[in-house]
Design an enzyme around this catalytic site. Structure first.
Site, short mmCIF file in Angstrom:
data_model
loop_
_atom_site.label_atom_id
_atom_site.label_comp_id
_atom_site.label_asym_id
_atom_site.label_seq_id
_atom_site.Cartn_x
_atom_site.Cartn_y
_atom_site.Cartn_z
N ARG A 1 21.29 -93.55 28.27
CA ARG A 1 20.11 -94.37 28.28
C ARG A 1 20.48 -95.48 29.20
O ARG A 1 21.40 -96.30 29.04
CB ARG A 1 19.71 -94.87 26.99
CG ARG A 1 18.57 -95.90 27.04
CD ARG A 1 17.26 -95.57 27.48
NE ARG A 1 16.25 -96.67 27.27
CZ ARG A 1 15.20 -96.46 27.76
NH1 ARG A 1 14.63 -95.44 28.54
NH2 ARG A 1 14.47 -97.55 27.56
N CYS B 1 15.67 -107.24 27.58
CA CYS B 1 14.20 -107.56 27.27
C CYS B 1 14.49 -108.68 26.04
O CYS B 1 14.47 -108.25 25.04
CB CYS B 1 13.11 -106.41 27.03
SG CYS B 1 11.52 -107.35 26.47
N CYS C 1 5.44 -105.22 24.64
CA CYS C 1 5.97 -104.14 25.18
C CYS C 1 6.65 -103.22 24.23
O CYS C 1 6.54 -103.26 23.00
CB CYS C 1 7.24 -104.74 26.14
SG CYS C 1 8.54 -105.34 25.13
N CYS D 1 10.02 -102.25 24.55
CA CYS D 1 11.34 -102.30 24.81
C CYS D 1 12.37 -102.27 23.53
O CYS D 1 13.42 -101.76 23.64
CB CYS D 1 11.69 -103.48 25.51
SG CYS D 1 10.97 -103.47 27.15
N ASP E 1 8.80 -104.05 40.72
CA ASP E 1 9.83 -103.87 39.99
C ASP E 1 11.14 -104.00 40.98
O ASP E 1 11.28 -103.08 41.92
CB ASP E 1 10.00 -102.22 39.67
CG ASP E 1 10.98 -102.01 38.59
OD1 ASP E 1 11.97 -102.53 38.63
OD2 ASP E 1 10.72 -101.04 37.62
N ARG F 1 14.31 -103.62 40.05
CA ARG F 1 15.58 -103.25 39.53
C ARG F 1 16.17 -102.27 40.41
O ARG F 1 15.63 -101.41 41.14
CB ARG F 1 15.45 -102.37 38.37
CG ARG F 1 15.12 -103.65 37.02
CD ARG F 1 14.44 -102.76 35.86
NE ARG F 1 13.60 -102.12 35.81
CZ ARG F 1 12.87 -101.43 34.83
NH1 ARG F 1 13.40 -101.31 33.74
NH2 ARG F 1 11.70 -100.68 35.14
#
Length: 212
Positions: free
Chosen positions: A60, A65, A76, A78, A137, A139
């Site tokens: 994962r 967050c 969210c 998260c 995004d 990331r």
């Protein structure tokens, strides 16, 4: 004494330590938390290993967050995703990469500014980022690939609903042999957020509940 690790492509294991965890499934699990050196972005990402690492482990990638993971925010999904992943991995074995990428890479303060825009201007999560002059995004999962390579894990089963994660891992040399979906955790406060992820970025989330 921390355990030293190998070096792969400039990145390597810095230390590996045992940490007892208290999970909601009462597994009483002890995990190994691994730190790294030489990651491309210089941030303090960590891997959390459960059990003996399989040839093709379940992995994962979870982006930090603070509001969801620590404070239990319902804006969210998260926090529930993190808890689900830890509990699943504690039973089945695998690795969770905890990535210091708050707010899809824009940082905590900017994420809170985006929250303000969502609350007071009616923008969705991606439109709020763009209003702040960020892309949807930011990331980059190269550090995640480096972490897996440093751990000697070239092939994974990825626990994710986000197609960008598998695409980027493959681009950086990790063989994603299977993608396992996470659970879906809608509520009246995050339903618009979840729909935006599906409609604008192709997340594989099936939303069946309706909220007023």
């Amino acid at each position: 004494m921390a355990e030293a690790g190998g070096e792969q492509g400039g990145a390597g294991v810095r230390a590996r330590v045992n940490v007892p965890l208290r999970l909601k499934n009462d597994s009483g699990e002890t995990a190994k938390i691994v730190s790294f050196r030489g990651l491309s972005d210089g941030l303090e990402h960590v891997a959390i290993e459960f059990g003996a690492v399989a040839d093709i482990p379940l992995v994962r990638l979870h982006s930090e967050c603070l509001t969801g993971d620590v404070l239990g925010s319902t804006r969210c999904d998260c926090g529930p995703q993190l808890q689900e992943s830890l509990e699943l991995l504690s039973v089945s074995g695998g690795i969770l990469l905890y990535l210091r990428q708050e707010g899809r890479g824009i940082g905590l303060y900017n994420k809170l500014d985006a929250y303000w825009l969502q609350q007071h201007r009616g923008l969705d999560t991606f439109a709020a980022n763009r209003k702040l002059n960020f892309s949807d995004d930011l990331r980059d999962y190269r550090p995640a690939a480096q972490m897996l390579q440093a751990l000697g894990v070239p092939r994974v089963r990825l626990l994710s609903n986000n197609p960008d994660k598998s695409e980027q891992l493959r681009r950086y040399g990790i063989d994603v042999v299977d993608v396992v979906p996470t659970g879906v955790f809608p509520n009246e406060r995050n339903i618009r957020y979840l729909r935006a992820k599906v409609e604008q970025h192709g997340h594989s989330i099936e939303i069946t509940q309706e909220f007023a």
